[in-house]
Design an enzyme around this catalytic site. Structure first.
Site, PDB file in Angstrom:
ATOM      1  N   ASP A  49       0.802  -1.222   0.000  1.00 34.57           N
ATOM      2  CA  ASP A  49       0.000   0.000   0.000  1.00 34.57           C
ATOM      3  C   ASP A  49       0.835   1.273   0.000  1.00 34.57           C
ATOM      4  OD1 ASP A  49       0.930  -0.104   2.560  1.00 34.57           O
ATOM      5  OD2 ASP A  49      -1.015  -0.186   3.547  1.00 34.57           O
ATOM      6  N   ARG A 273      -4.699   4.657   6.551  1.00 37.78           N
ATOM      7  CA  ARG A 273      -5.020   4.478   5.122  1.00 37.78           C
ATOM      8  C   ARG A 273      -6.264   5.260   4.724  1.00 37.78           C
ATOM      9  NH1 ARG A 273      -3.757  -0.842   3.044  1.00 37.78           N
ATOM     10  NH2 ARG A 273      -5.743  -0.574   1.978  1.00 37.78           N
ATOM     11  N   TYR A 281       0.869  -3.703  11.005  1.00 39.73           N
ATOM     12  CA  TYR A 281       1.857  -4.785  10.879  1.00 39.73           C
ATOM     13  C   TYR A 281       2.173  -5.207  12.302  1.00 39.73           C
ATOM     14  CZ  TYR A 281       2.781  -3.573   5.997  1.00 39.73           C
ATOM     15  OH  TYR A 281       2.674  -3.335   4.645  1.00 39.73           O
ATOM     16  N   PRO A 374       7.979  -6.052   4.293  1.00 39.46           N
ATOM     17  CA  PRO A 374       7.180  -4.999   3.653  1.00 39.46           C
ATOM     18  C   PRO A 374       7.128  -3.683   4.419  1.00 39.46           C
ATOM     19  CG  PRO A 374       5.738  -6.648   4.644  1.00 39.46           C
ATOM     20  CD  PRO A 374       7.139  -7.061   4.956  1.00 39.46           C
TER      21      PRO A 374
HETATM   22  P1  FAD Z   1       3.517  -9.749  -7.570  1.00 46.22           P
HETATM   23  O1  FAD Z   1       2.763  -8.589  -7.063  1.00 46.22           O
HETATM   24  O2  FAD Z   1       3.640 -10.934  -6.695  1.00 46.22           O
HETATM   25  O3  FAD Z   1       2.843 -10.152  -8.929  1.00 46.22           O
HETATM   26  C1  FAD Z   1       3.144 -11.347  -9.567  1.00 46.22           C
HETATM   27  C2  FAD Z   1       2.023 -11.660 -10.520  1.00 46.22           C
HETATM   28  O4  FAD Z   1       2.419 -12.755 -11.297  1.00 46.22           O
HETATM   29  C3  FAD Z   1       0.740 -12.050  -9.824  1.00 46.22           C
HETATM   30  O5  FAD Z   1      -0.344 -11.374 -10.417  1.00 46.22           O
HETATM   31  C4  FAD Z   1       0.647 -13.564 -10.032  1.00 46.22           C
HETATM   32  O6  FAD Z   1      -0.673 -14.022 -10.156  1.00 46.22           O
HETATM   33  C5  FAD Z   1       1.401 -13.720 -11.327  1.00 46.22           C
HETATM   34  N1  FAD Z   1       2.063 -15.002 -11.475  1.00 46.22           N
HETATM   35  C6  FAD Z   1       2.803 -15.658 -10.575  1.00 46.22           C
HETATM   36  N2  FAD Z   1       3.295 -16.779 -11.102  1.00 46.22           N
HETATM   37  C7  FAD Z   1       2.855 -16.810 -12.368  1.00 46.22           C
HETATM   38  C8  FAD Z   1       3.041 -17.709 -13.419  1.00 46.22           C
HETATM   39  N3  FAD Z   1       3.810 -18.778 -13.290  1.00 46.22           N
HETATM   40  N4  FAD Z   1       2.431 -17.470 -14.582  1.00 46.22           N
HETATM   41  C9  FAD Z   1       1.661 -16.373 -14.754  1.00 46.22           C
HETATM   42  N5  FAD Z   1       1.453 -15.492 -13.791  1.00 46.22           N
HETATM   43  C10 FAD Z   1       2.063 -15.695 -12.610  1.00 46.22           C
HETATM   44  N6  FAD Z   1       5.451  -3.295  -1.161  1.00 46.22           N
HETATM   45  C11 FAD Z   1       5.552  -1.942  -1.090  1.00 46.22           C
HETATM   46  O7  FAD Z   1       6.207  -1.326  -1.934  1.00 46.22           O
HETATM   47  N7  FAD Z   1       4.935  -1.257  -0.112  1.00 46.22           N
HETATM   48  C12 FAD Z   1       4.216  -1.863   0.841  1.00 46.22           C
HETATM   49  O8  FAD Z   1       3.658  -1.196   1.705  1.00 46.22           O
HETATM   50  C13 FAD Z   1       4.104  -3.288   0.817  1.00 46.22           C
HETATM   51  N8  FAD Z   1       3.354  -3.943   1.717  1.00 46.22           N
HETATM   52  C14 FAD Z   1       3.158  -5.296   1.559  1.00 46.22           C
HETATM   53  C15 FAD Z   1       2.363  -5.924   2.459  1.00 46.22           C
HETATM   54  C16 FAD Z   1       2.149  -7.280   2.327  1.00 46.22           C
HETATM   55  C17 FAD Z   1       1.321  -7.927   3.344  1.00 46.22           C
HETATM   56  C18 FAD Z   1       2.721  -8.015   1.267  1.00 46.22           C
HETATM   57  C19 FAD Z   1       2.465  -9.476   1.094  1.00 46.22           C
HETATM   58  C20 FAD Z   1       3.524  -7.390   0.370  1.00 46.22           C
HETATM   59  C21 FAD Z   1       3.764  -6.024   0.512  1.00 46.22           C
HETATM   60  N9  FAD Z   1       4.581  -5.344  -0.342  1.00 46.22           N
HETATM   61  C22 FAD Z   1       4.750  -3.983  -0.244  1.00 46.22           C
HETATM   62  C23 FAD Z   1       5.264  -6.071  -1.372  1.00 46.22           C
HETATM   63  C24 FAD Z   1       4.554  -6.010  -2.681  1.00 46.22           C
HETATM   64  O9  FAD Z   1       3.237  -6.499  -2.629  1.00 46.22           O
HETATM   65  C25 FAD Z   1       5.342  -6.803  -3.682  1.00 46.22           C
HETATM   66  O10 FAD Z   1       6.700  -6.457  -3.543  1.00 46.22           O
HETATM   67  C26 FAD Z   1       4.897  -6.474  -5.076  1.00 46.22           C
HETATM   68  O11 FAD Z   1       3.569  -6.876  -5.288  1.00 46.22           O
HETATM   69  C27 FAD Z   1       5.797  -7.193  -6.075  1.00 46.22           C
HETATM   70  O12 FAD Z   1       5.326  -6.951  -7.351  1.00 46.22           O
HETATM   71  P2  FAD Z   1       5.618  -7.994  -8.498  1.00 46.22           P
HETATM   72  O13 FAD Z   1       4.879  -7.474  -9.678  1.00 46.22           O
HETATM   73  O14 FAD Z   1       7.069  -8.223  -8.595  1.00 46.22           O
HETATM   74  O15 FAD Z   1       4.995  -9.367  -7.992  1.00 46.22           O
END
Ligand code: FAD
Length: 718
Positions: A49, A273, A281, A374
């Protein structure tokens, strides 16, 4: 044989923040791209977020203003600590964002909404050509090594299985409240599909041949595993719960960001928020464990210690369970919750991928490359910044504007940042998770020596405060490379912007003493010569794939030397060998690859628009003059004076030439003059750009770069 086969320039796997940022760039640059995701829907609640200043600057550069306009802006951080008498006291208040570091401040809104704004932007900019294709699971990937050096080849083949609706639906524990405790198919494609053989008649399989593949498929990245890359790093024992809910409490700082350390019950981070919701957290001192993974003595013990070695049984973690932990930490303040929006539990793992690509054809980005806690609000931001870095480079190569060597800079530039992030997160999360010395401020400095498990809260506050500049994303400094002209003559020792007294090397030319090469080009207000409107300079350089040469022409009125320089530069730009002509395809607008923006320092009203040579107010293919290329550092009627020259450290008697990359980072700072452009600037571009002067522009496929027939006016600084 597969029923369907297709070709695509860029295939993006995963539609989280990293994948959507890649797709957004592809849409802007008119690239033939596809983005697939195994899940049948985007996330609707929870997960990340926090939005950092640099991310907000980047959103603005894409014209995505929803996140800033709709989010909750965080102004203050409060620190709460044990008072030594069984209660808590507020030990400090500090501004949440480093003052003046950006025109934006840190804000919060849930990831699902951010993804929605992205999807809207991608579909609109690509005119519906790029849209997230859901329920698409890649099951194999192969690189044809014999084709990797051919620019026009499609060497990467990905077999994709179209899932039915039920299979692609993200599964959840609980049911009533949305949670992030479980997702279908976390990296386990092999289990389901490795034995499946596509047949000629099975239309649920498609073989996609791609020039480039970008794996943005999260922490359990399937793409990374297929490339045989193992993450490096470690997991901590600490387990944290996350709750998004509306609080009922007598705690006075519930609408501030707070870091609360209790004496013995753990810690909480409070994040206020949108719509009255607060994210908590919460450190879980006790966690239910999966009995199958526990030792016999652990199974028979009644306490569910957080340090137990068994795997955390996430299915038994409920909002009530997390709230009970929170109530102990908040004591003597009372807290209850309503409207639980989302919850989850996680263990902190700090890991980085040692390699970020395979043969510059398959890349990984975002959580696929780095994971950490996070609470510093970095994961989503860093993930988007990875592909903000990679996207324009891929677009340049696919558009035939640049050689593929520029793709090597992606790993060099982003991996260093990932390691810096892990180091920062390592310090912060251990200090946040550790038990504090129950001492007041004056004594707390010695706390780390008071017992091995006790941490100094003064040290925690210091690390937090120092980390704010890093966390903002605004002080990243990309190393010397093809894209960063950092001659050793301008290497300068400066005090580390992250605080402390250490000296670090920055590349700062005496011509623009506040414009370090390698860092993002900060903004300042300027006024349009043609209309007297105030603008932020960054808004004049939207992320549309173009390079900018910002020509600070100085106070040229009645200064013959500066006026002559302007005439010489115009003559160079008009000449047939100018770098603009060489790197722009025939028939394209002259500013479609490299744009020249002129900012002078003479009084606006002392100069007439028509005094400026035509090269600085170019005409398009329809003969329409561009009125939005010339600006002045002067007083505006209603928005004051931006003092841009002062801010950038540029002498109005000398001026400066600043080369800015399509992602807004400074590539070079040089003296003004046709010699600079024909010499070092042209040499800089020659190293990676392709001479396309004899190639005909294709206005229909590459609409954003060459084809827009609308007059586009920059947004105003309001
Ligand atoms: P993801 O968001 O994980 O996206 C991956 C995507 O790929 C998903 O849509 C999934 O469905 C898809 N996928 C996975 N495997 C496959 C596959 N084999 N084939 C096709 N599709 C696939 N970050 C911040 O910057 N600020 C915050 O405040 C923060 N708070 C967080 C709180 C929590 C509780 C959590 C869990 C995470 C938090 N994060 C925060 C981290 C943040 O959510 C992630 O770092 C971010 O979403 C990463 O983005 P991404 O696109 O790399 O991966």
């Amino acid at each position: 044989m597969v029923a369907q086969e297709s070709n695509v320039d860029v295939l993006i796997i995963g539609a989280g923040p990293a994948g959507l940022m890649t797709a957004n760039w592809m849409a802007r640059a008119g690239i033939n791209a596809r983005i697939i995701d195994k899940r049948s829907s985007k996330i609707f609640a929870g997960q990340a977020d926090g939005l950092e200043c640099r991310t907000l600057e980047v959103f603005r550069s894409f014209g995505i203003d929803g996140p800033w306009n709709s989010s909750n802006h965080m102004q203050e951080v409060c620190f709460w600590e044990p008072d030594g008498k069984g209660g808590l006291y507020r030990s400090a208040r500090i501004p949440d964002t480093v003052k003046g570091i950006s025109r934006f401040q840190q804000c919060v809104i849930h990831q699902g909404r951010i993804e929605s704004w992205f999807i809207e932007s991608i579909e609109k900019t690509s005119r519906g050509k790029i849209t997230v294709e859901r329920g698409m699971l890649p099951v194999s990937i192969e690189i044809d090594e014999s084709k990797i050096s051919e620019a026009s080849a499609y060497p990467v083949s990905v077999l994709i299985k179209k899932l039915d609706e039920d299979t692609a639906l993200p599964d959840q524990y609980g049911g009533k409240v949305a949670n992030g405790l479980f997702r279908a198919f976390e990296g386990d494609q092999e289990k389901y599909y490795s034995s499946v053989e596509p047949t000629e008649t099975d239309s649920s399989f498609e073989l996609v041949h791609a020039k480039y593949v970008v794996g943005c498929d999260g922490a359990h990245s399937w793409v990374r595993k297929q490339l045989g890359i193992e993450m490096e790093g470690e997991s901590t024992d600490y387990v944290w719960g996350v709750l998004d809910a509306v609080p009922l409490t007598d705690f006075p700082d519930i609408r501030h960001r707070c870091a609360i350390h209790s004496a013995d019950s753990g810690s909480i981070m409070v994040i206020p928020r949108e719509h009255g919701v607060v994210r908590f957290y919460i450190q879980l001192q006790e966690t239910p464990r999966d009995p199958e993974t526990q030792t016999e003595s652990e199974k028979s013990s009644s306490s569910a210690s957080a340090k137990s070695s068994g795997r955390v049984d996430r299915s038994r973690i409920t909002p009530e369970f997390i709230l009970a932990a929170a109530q102990k930490i908040f004591y003597p303040y009372k807290i209850d919750i309503r409207d639980v929006r989302w919850y989850t539990a996680y263990q902190i793992g700090q890991r980085v991928s040692p390699t970020w690509h395979k043969q510059l054809r398959v890349f990984i980005a975002g959580d696929a490359c780095h994971t950490h806690s996070p609470k510093a609000g970095q994961g989503m931001n860093t993930s988007m910044m990875d592909t903000f870095n990679l996207g324009w480079k891929l677009a340049h190569v696919c558009n035939g504007l640049a050689r593929s060597d520029i793709l090597e800079t992606y790993e060099d530039e982003r991996k260093k940042n990932a390691y810096d992030l892990i180091n920062f997160d390592y310090k912060l999360s251990r200090l946040f998770s550790g038990k504090p010395a129950v001492l007041k401020d004056s004594e707390s400095e010695q706390a780390s020596s008071v017992g091995s498990a006790r941490i100094s809260l003064q040290e925690f506050r210091r690390v937090f405060e120092m980390g704010k500049a890093f966390a903002s994303g605004c002080i990243i400094d990309y190393p010397s490379s093809l894209l960063e002209y950092k001659p050793k003559e301008i290497a300068t020792e400066v005090v580390d912007p992250e605080g402390g007294t250490a000296l670090v090397t920055k590349y700062i030319s005496p011509i623009a003493t506040n414009v370090p090469v390698g860092m993002r080009f900060d903004t300042a207000q300027v006024v349009s010569q043609s209309e007297a409107n105030p603008h932020f300079l960054s808004d004049l350089m939207p992320s549309d794939g173009r390079w900018r040469i910002v020509y600070f022409a100085g106070d040229f009125k009645d200064n013959m030397a500066l006026t002559d320089t302007m005439t010489d530069i115009a003559a160079y730009l008009d000449s047939k060998d100018s770098l603009i002509k060489r790197f722009t395809p025939q028939g394209a607008k002259s500013d479609s690859v490299i744009e020249i923006i002129l900012i002078h320092a003479s009084p606006r009203t002392a100069v007439e628009w028509t005094e400026f040579p035509q090269a600085f107010r170019p005409k398009d293919n329809y003969g329409r003059e561009d009125f939005w290329k010339i600006y002045v550092d002067d007083e505006s009627h209603h928005n004051g004076h931006g003092h841009a020259y002062k801010k950038y450290g540029i002498d109005p008697k000398k001026g400066a030439l600043i080369v800015v990359r399509p992602d807004g980072y400074v590539s070079a700072v040089l003296p003004i003059g046709a010699d600079s452009l024909a010499g070092p600037v042209a040499e800089f571009f020659n190293k990676f750009m392709i001479d396309v002067s004899t190639r005909k522009a294709d206005p229909f496929e590459r609409w954003d770069l060459y084809g827009s027939d609308e007059v586009v006016q920059p947004v105003l600084a309001l």
